[in-house]
Design an enzyme around this catalytic site. Structure first.
Site, PDB file in Angstrom:
ATOM      1  N   GLY A 283       0.841  -1.206   0.000  1.00 53.67           N
ATOM      2  CA  GLY A 283       0.000   0.000   0.000  1.00 53.67           C
ATOM      3  C   GLY A 283       0.869   1.245   0.000  1.00 53.67           C
ATOM      4  O   GLY A 283       2.094   1.174   0.172  1.00 53.67           O
TER       5      GLY A 283
ATOM      6  N   SER B 162       5.804  -1.928  -2.222  1.00 52.16           N
ATOM      7  CA  SER B 162       5.740  -2.886  -3.341  1.00 52.16           C
ATOM      8  C   SER B 162       4.709  -2.472  -4.394  1.00 52.16           C
ATOM      9  O   SER B 162       3.668  -3.112  -4.535  1.00 52.16           O
ATOM     10  CB  SER B 162       5.480  -4.316  -2.854  1.00 52.16           C
ATOM     11  OG  SER B 162       4.610  -4.401  -1.758  1.00 52.16           O
TER      12      SER B 162
END
Ligand code: ADP
Length: 192
Positions: free
Chosen positions: A14, A88
């Site tokens: 996130g 990520s």
């Protein structure tokens, strides 16, 4: 103490400020209280050792995730619960790591950019808006949300406790399934 614990990687993805670290710390506390073997890989910490020197280009971000994924895999196959907290931003490398590890729970820690920016926990959004930081996810770098995460935590709408309970229940379900499979295998082999 949990004997014969099955491993699993719990991957929190996130935006910066969405709540990954906060949820991760709360999860760690709860799981340790219950006696689980676990390890935490925090993106910010990992960038000071395992992935030190990598930049925020797409290539290096992917390399960062592959290395975290590699260590997570080693731990997971040795029965450890691995809590990964890393932005990520790229879907394809997250899926690559998921496919390698197998025992994988993707948690989309989701809050609108505006909320993350208002929180500005580390003061980084302000710097990114002022152009002092380049390639900042959500500002001038992409974030590709998961399409089918096992859990989604809307941290702008739910409490920390609610988010943590959702993830915990997925982890326990995963570990229970593993236990069932193991018991079936043992009984097929005439051991159980
Ligand atoms: P990240 O690790 O994703 O960059 P942090 O965990 O450092 O984000 O910061 C998230 C901020 O949002 C914290 O200040 C935290 O207290 C707040 N917050 C508010 N509601 C929630 C929630 N439901 N879950 C997690 N964090 C929340």
């Amino acid at each position: 103490m949990q004997l014969n614990q099955r491993g699993v990687t719990v991957w929190l993805t996130g935006l910066s400020g969405a709540g990954k670290t906060t949820i991760c710390q709360a999860l760690e506390k709860r799981l340790r209280e219950d006696g689980y073997k676990l390890e935490v890989l925090d993106g910010d910490v990992v960038r000071t050792n395992l992935t030190k020197g990598l930049t925020f280009s797409k290539e290096d971000r992917d390399e960062n995730i592959r290395r975290i994924g590699f260590v997570s895999h080693l731990l997971t196959r040795n029965g450890v619960i691995v809590l990964v907290s890393a932005i990520s931003p790229y879907r394809s490398v997250r899926d690559e790591v998921r496919n390698k590890i197998g025992d994988f729970i993707e948690v989309y820690v989701n809050a609108p950019l505006k909320v993350c920016e208002d929180r500005d926990v580390k003061g980084l959004y302000k710097k990114a808006r002022e152009g002092q930081i380049k390639n900042f996810t959500g500002i001038d770098d992409p974030y590709e949300p998961p399409l089918n995460p096992e859990v989604e935590c809307r941290t702008d709408k739910e409490t920390l406790e609610e988010s943590v309970e959702k993830v915990l229940s997925q982890i326990k379900q995963h570990l229970d399934n593993g236990h069932e499979v193991q018991t079936k295998l043992l009984s097929l082999q005439g051991i159980g």
